[in-house]
Motif scaffolding. Sequence first.
Motif, PDB file in Angstrom:
ATOM      1  N   ASN A 384       0.814  -1.206   0.000  1.00  0.00           N
ATOM      2  CA  ASN A 384       0.000   0.000   0.000  1.00  0.00           C
ATOM      3  C   ASN A 384       0.854   1.265   0.000  1.00  0.00           C
ATOM      4  OD1 ASN A 384      -2.972  -0.568   0.109  1.00  0.00           O
ATOM      5  ND2 ASN A 384      -2.248  -1.972   1.690  1.00  0.00           N
ATOM      6  N   ALA A 385       2.090   1.128   0.447  1.00  0.00           N
ATOM      7  CA  ALA A 385       3.022   2.253   0.357  1.00  0.00           C
ATOM      8  C   ALA A 385       3.668   2.321  -1.026  1.00  0.00           C
ATOM      9  CB  ALA A 385       4.094   2.120   1.426  1.00  0.00           C
ATOM     10  N   LYS A 386       3.177   1.465  -1.955  1.00  0.00           N
ATOM     11  CA  LYS A 386       3.650   1.418  -3.342  1.00  0.00           C
ATOM     12  C   LYS A 386       5.123   1.038  -3.443  1.00  0.00           C
ATOM     13  CE  LYS A 386       0.168   4.705  -4.898  1.00  0.00           C
ATOM     14  NZ  LYS A 386      -0.107   5.987  -5.602  1.00  0.00           N
ATOM     15  N   LYS A 387       5.579   0.206  -2.517  1.00  0.00           N
ATOM     16  CA  LYS A 387       6.957  -0.298  -2.561  1.00  0.00           C
ATOM     17  C   LYS A 387       6.997  -1.742  -3.069  1.00  0.00           C
ATOM     18  CE  LYS A 387       8.335   2.689   1.261  1.00  0.00           C
ATOM     19  NZ  LYS A 387       8.802   2.770   2.665  1.00  0.00           N
ATOM     20  N   LEU A 388       5.847  -2.426  -2.976  1.00  0.00           N
ATOM     21  CA  LEU A 388       5.740  -3.789  -3.498  1.00  0.00           C
ATOM     22  C   LEU A 388       4.521  -3.880  -4.388  1.00  0.00           C
ATOM     23  CD1 LEU A 388       6.471  -6.109  -0.419  1.00  0.00           C
ATOM     24  CD2 LEU A 388       8.047  -5.422  -2.226  1.00  0.00           C
ATOM     25  N   GLU A 389       4.519  -4.891  -5.257  1.00  0.00           N
ATOM     26  CA  GLU A 389       3.356  -5.203  -6.069  1.00  0.00           C
ATOM     27  C   GLU A 389       2.855  -6.596  -5.722  1.00  0.00           C
ATOM     28  OE1 GLU A 389       4.609  -4.811 -10.105  1.00  0.00           O
ATOM     29  OE2 GLU A 389       3.957  -2.720 -10.233  1.00  0.00           O
ATOM     30  N   ARG A 390       1.560  -6.737  -5.666  1.00  0.00           N
ATOM     31  CA  ARG A 390       0.967  -8.050  -5.425  1.00  0.00           C
ATOM     32  C   ARG A 390       0.739  -8.690  -6.792  1.00  0.00           C
ATOM     33  NH1 ARG A 390      -4.536  -8.151  -2.160  1.00  0.00           N
ATOM     34  NH2 ARG A 390      -5.099  -6.851  -3.926  1.00  0.00           N
ATOM     35  N   VAL A 391       1.504  -9.733  -7.058  1.00  0.00           N
ATOM     36  CA  VAL A 391       1.487 -10.331  -8.383  1.00  0.00           C
ATOM     37  C   VAL A 391       0.332 -11.323  -8.523  1.00  0.00           C
ATOM     38  CG1 VAL A 391       2.804 -11.674 -10.055  1.00  0.00           C
ATOM     39  CG2 VAL A 391       3.957 -10.007  -8.590  1.00  0.00           C
ATOM     40  N   GLU A 392       0.156 -12.191  -7.536  1.00  0.00           N
ATOM     41  CA  GLU A 392      -0.887 -13.206  -7.636  1.00  0.00           C
ATOM     42  C   GLU A 392      -1.303 -13.638  -6.243  1.00  0.00           C
ATOM     43  OE1 GLU A 392      -1.683 -17.709  -9.407  1.00  0.00           O
ATOM     44  OE2 GLU A 392       0.288 -16.775  -9.574  1.00  0.00           O
ATOM     45  N   VAL A 393      -2.580 -13.830  -6.068  1.00  0.00           N
ATOM     46  CA  VAL A 393      -3.115 -14.329  -4.803  1.00  0.00           C
ATOM     47  C   VAL A 393      -4.120 -15.421  -5.110  1.00  0.00           C
ATOM     48  CG1 VAL A 393      -4.242 -13.738  -2.626  1.00  0.00           C
ATOM     49  CG2 VAL A 393      -2.943 -12.007  -3.848  1.00  0.00           C
ATOM     50  N   ARG A 394      -3.908 -16.593  -4.565  1.00  0.00           N
ATOM     51  CA  ARG A 394      -4.873 -17.672  -4.722  1.00  0.00           C
ATOM     52  C   ARG A 394      -5.092 -18.312  -3.351  1.00  0.00           C
ATOM     53  NH1 ARG A 394      -6.146 -18.375  -9.810  1.00  0.00           N
ATOM     54  NH2 ARG A 394      -7.432 -20.169  -9.343  1.00  0.00           N
ATOM     55  N   TRP A 395      -6.349 -18.737  -3.117  1.00  0.00           N
ATOM     56  CA  TRP A 395      -6.709 -19.326  -1.831  1.00  0.00           C
ATOM     57  C   TRP A 395      -7.196 -20.747  -2.061  1.00  0.00           C
ATOM     58  CZ3 TRP A 395      -6.272 -16.413   2.709  1.00  0.00           C
ATOM     59  CH2 TRP A 395      -6.005 -15.061   2.519  1.00  0.00           C
ATOM     60  N   THR A 396      -6.743 -21.654  -1.215  1.00  0.00           N
ATOM     61  CA  THR A 396      -7.172 -23.052  -1.284  1.00  0.00           C
ATOM     62  C   THR A 396      -7.514 -23.534   0.118  1.00  0.00           C
ATOM     63  OG1 THR A 396      -4.891 -23.824  -1.068  1.00  0.00           O
ATOM     64  CG2 THR A 396      -5.753 -23.549  -3.306  1.00  0.00           C
ATOM     65  N   LEU A 397      -8.106 -24.730   0.199  1.00  0.00           N
ATOM     66  CA  LEU A 397      -8.492 -25.300   1.485  1.00  0.00           C
ATOM     67  C   LEU A 397      -7.420 -26.240   2.007  1.00  0.00           C
ATOM     68  CD1 LEU A 397     -12.259 -26.198   1.022  1.00  0.00           C
ATOM     69  CD2 LEU A 397     -11.296 -24.270   2.264  1.00  0.00           C
ATOM     70  N   THR A 398      -7.233 -26.203   3.318  1.00  0.00           N
ATOM     71  CA  THR A 398      -6.414 -27.218   3.966  1.00  0.00           C
ATOM     72  C   THR A 398      -7.255 -28.492   4.101  1.00  0.00           C
ATOM     73  OG1 THR A 398      -7.141 -26.582   6.170  1.00  0.00           O
ATOM     74  CG2 THR A 398      -5.221 -25.431   5.281  1.00  0.00           C
ATOM     75  N   GLU A 399      -6.662 -29.531   4.646  1.00  0.00           N
ATOM     76  CA  GLU A 399      -7.403 -30.788   4.830  1.00  0.00           C
ATOM     77  C   GLU A 399      -8.584 -30.593   5.778  1.00  0.00           C
ATOM     78  OE1 GLU A 399      -6.604 -35.352   6.442  1.00  0.00           O
ATOM     79  OE2 GLU A 399      -4.921 -34.018   5.992  1.00  0.00           O
ATOM     80  N   SER A 400      -8.341 -29.869   6.875  1.00  0.00           N
ATOM     81  CA  SER A 400      -9.437 -29.617   7.814  1.00  0.00           C
ATOM     82  C   SER A 400     -10.480 -28.688   7.196  1.00  0.00           C
ATOM     83  CB  SER A 400      -8.897 -29.002   9.113  1.00  0.00           C
ATOM     84  OG  SER A 400      -8.235 -27.777   8.845  1.00  0.00           O
ATOM     85  N   GLY A 401     -10.014 -27.754   6.349  1.00  0.00           N
ATOM     86  CA  GLY A 401     -10.953 -26.869   5.667  1.00  0.00           C
ATOM     87  C   GLY A 401     -11.844 -27.617   4.709  1.00  0.00           C
ATOM     88  N   GLN A 402     -11.287 -28.610   4.008  1.00  0.00           N
ATOM     89  CA  GLN A 402     -12.089 -29.411   3.091  1.00  0.00           C
ATOM     90  C   GLN A 402     -13.156 -30.192   3.859  1.00  0.00           C
ATOM     91  OE1 GLN A 402     -11.728 -29.434  -0.408  1.00  0.00           O
ATOM     92  NE2 GLN A 402     -13.746 -30.383  -0.153  1.00  0.00           N
ATOM     93  N   ALA A 403     -12.773 -30.697   5.040  1.00  0.00           N
ATOM     94  CA  ALA A 403     -13.751 -31.416   5.869  1.00  0.00           C
ATOM     95  C   ALA A 403     -14.872 -30.481   6.312  1.00  0.00           C
ATOM     96  CB  ALA A 403     -13.046 -32.029   7.084  1.00  0.00           C
ATOM     97  N   ALA A 404     -14.496 -29.247   6.685  1.00  0.00           N
ATOM     98  CA  ALA A 404     -15.507 -28.270   7.095  1.00  0.00           C
ATOM     99  C   ALA A 404     -16.404 -27.903   5.921  1.00  0.00           C
ATOM    100  CB  ALA A 404     -14.820 -27.022   7.647  1.00  0.00           C
TER     101      ALA A 404
END
Length: 914
Positions: A384-404
């Motif tokens: 946000n201070a424009k010193k880095l760029e966010r190139v890619e963000v992806r979210w996945t489930l862990t094993e416990s998350g898949q169960a939930a």
Amino acid sequence: MSIRRRPGARSPMLFGGGLLLLALAVSIALPFAPANRLFSQETDPPASPAAETPGESDTSPPPETADSVQKAGAEVPDAVAPGLPPDRVINTDKQEAKSTFEKIDAGFAAAVAFTEKILFYRLGASQRPYIETFPEVFYIRDFGVTDDKVPFLPLNEPYFNRQTQETEAELTTDEIAALQARGRLIVKEFKAEGSSTVEVSPIRDGWVAGRDVQYVTIKTGKSQKYVGLKNAAGDTVYHLQLPLRERISENPEDQRTAAQVLAMAGRSELKLDNSEVSRLLLQVLGFDKAGKTSAELASQLRLPESVVLWQLGTLSQDKLVQESVKFGLAPGSPTGDDLAALPEADQKVFQALAEASPQTSVALAEQFKEKTHVTVERLLRLMNAKKLERVEVRWTLTESGQAAADRAGKDIAPAYRFSEQIGGAPVVVIWLAMGSLLFTLYLRGVNIWAFGHAIQVVMGKYDNPEEPGEVTHFQALSSALSATVGLGNISGVTIAMTLGGPGAFFWMLVSGLLGMTSKFVECTLGQKYRSVKEDGTVLGGPMQYLYEGLRGLGLGPLGLVLSILFAVMCVMASFGGGNMFQANQAASTALSVVQKGDRDQLSALNVEIEKVAEAKDFHRLGELQSQKTQLDQRMKAFAKSFNPVFGVMLAIAVGAVIIGGIKRIAAAASKVVPTMCLLYAGACMFIVLAHIAQVPNLIMLIFERAFSPTALGGGIVGVMVVGIQRAAFSNEAGVGSAAIAHSAAKTDEPVREGTVALLGPFIDTIIVCSMTALVILITGAWDNETWIVEQGLTGAALTTQAFETEISWFPYILGVAVVLFAYSTIISWSYYGERCWERLFGAGSILFYRFLYVGAVILGAIVNLGSVLDFSDMMILSMAFPNILGCLMLAPQVRRDLLDYWKRYRAGTFKTFK
């Protein structure tokens, strides 16, 4: 049939004292028990998430969003709360430490919620969808700014912190002061270091998109509710619900189609269900094993990306989701001397990214072996201070998350859509109403044909001073009435009519009429199974007849359980609703009367401040605000000294009476009750007589609205439920408390005292409540949108406003009446609680109970323990369950005794004394 106790005999109920202590400990400890977090591995998710309305969260810090951070043991802020904040800004104000009383009160909150779910579970209810608007706007500026000339700018696009640069959209500190003066801002309360004075500030600390900010929240209006109804084509259309009595607007302009609602959600105009957002995210990620970006998730769920990112951060703390975020250097990122000036952790980030392609936070943390320093939050701040760029963000489930996700189900419903129960009736209301109806039918309408005889008895025609007991019939009735005639008669009727209209009062009258029979049954049994001790004192009531009566039917174990339950509940109720609540209301009312001049001055200042703020005369506004602050501080300082003094004086007055037992309590009640009833009824009659020509039409209005399907959103049944519920809370018929007082009456005829008791609901509901109802109708308070909606008046405050329009000096009468009502209720409930305490712990512990009770009076006048008092009030209603169950089982005995008594009465065999 009075039961005389043998000297030294001990009741099987004495071991119930241990159960009382256990119940108290559990009720306090349970709310503090740790709860599993949403969708944790140990628990299944709720089948249908509660429709909680997210509001301003004062305890939610910025979320750490990387699963790797948690694995590495990164430091997490103390007050992590995984709830959904208002869109755009997450509040990070430092919270004041809670006092001991506040912690106790908070602990009881969970017990209140649990008890409320049981007592007010609605049988026959159906579900209806609805949405609510979110009428708040955020303005922000950088954290740590001390220059008042730096303006706040509107936060237009939630997560990415892009601000408009239009100068007319700026908000200066002077304009903020003007908005605060007009009550348009949400403010925080705090105590300056080393000071006990509570101050307020509209500027709050917050966090948005990894950046610390200062922000103010402007209230743009009141939240509006739209309820979903099916049209002729079977589609759901959302209709605006009007603020009074849950009526639905028929104006086509107040309707929203599904597409329009979806557009409102996309503009962040709707409140959201945080648990539902979490469930939906798990479902979507569970369907797509490759993961999704936050933008893709936001698009699929039709939610703002800020909401999605917040909930993903929450779920990552629960280790149900994990992210893959690649960061790279932005153009113009620091190098050389600029890099050396940064913190060491940031230097390492830039050096690593300069040497390699974009990397995830996990990879960076592994490279540096300093996982506590490389967090997603830090990277987002740099981005946000424009010193880095966010190139890619992806979210996945862990094993416990898949169960939930598998447990969460397959249906994806909008997170902005809530669900509410409509129709039906609360369990406790049905229990009380059905009990009184069954008793009335079974006893052939004794509440009608025994009414005349009851008047004769209470006037002393059959008073025999030689009969066993401690008080006369009139004194017993006064003692019972002093515990019920009170704030419920002032506020209960008003609440019923604002919720259900004039028709609700009709059903209050019906409920009061039927409740007369419930009082007859329980008080007859109280006399029949009372225990007269060697010193002539009496121990009677449900805790007595539930055990002795059911034991006579061969149901001794059941009777013992019911009697202990009743006694425990009654003791709890005596300290809260019968004591501390009354003391608190009496102190507040007395303080209000004493400070009337200051309150009038404060109101005048508020009016002038509103005008000056609207004119933007900031210099004059500052002067007026200073005057208001000084006046407010003076009033608060006076209250701090007044309430303890008033509490001590009230405690002394209570102690002086209860030390003498029921005889002194009854003597006081027999003077206080008629005085307060005449005082209040006199003020009511003054208004009624001044508008006597309106009374016939108003009475017709009551009957018309009682059977009108449009009087309330819930229709005729809804109006009926509201009226019956308020009547039950007012006269307490079926609760069993009055039987304790009436069991002390001097008589050998239980049925005779039962007829006296049936006068209680008649006086309480049919006479006193009718006075209030007529005044509310005459003044139009029940339908005054300005008072109810705009000013937020309800209950006693609305009643006072109604009376004050007709009698300018009524607040003084009300002040005296409330103090008398409270005092009489406190002394009567002391007897109820004392009798139950003795039944549990024995006569030797009575003095200890009285000491605690008097101390509770002082505490109640000083401290407002909302949840504790709510729990106690619910104990009063809970007393009805064991009491009515026992009364139903013993009703054949009451009917047999009634028929025998009435046969002898008609034969003229009773001796008269007047």
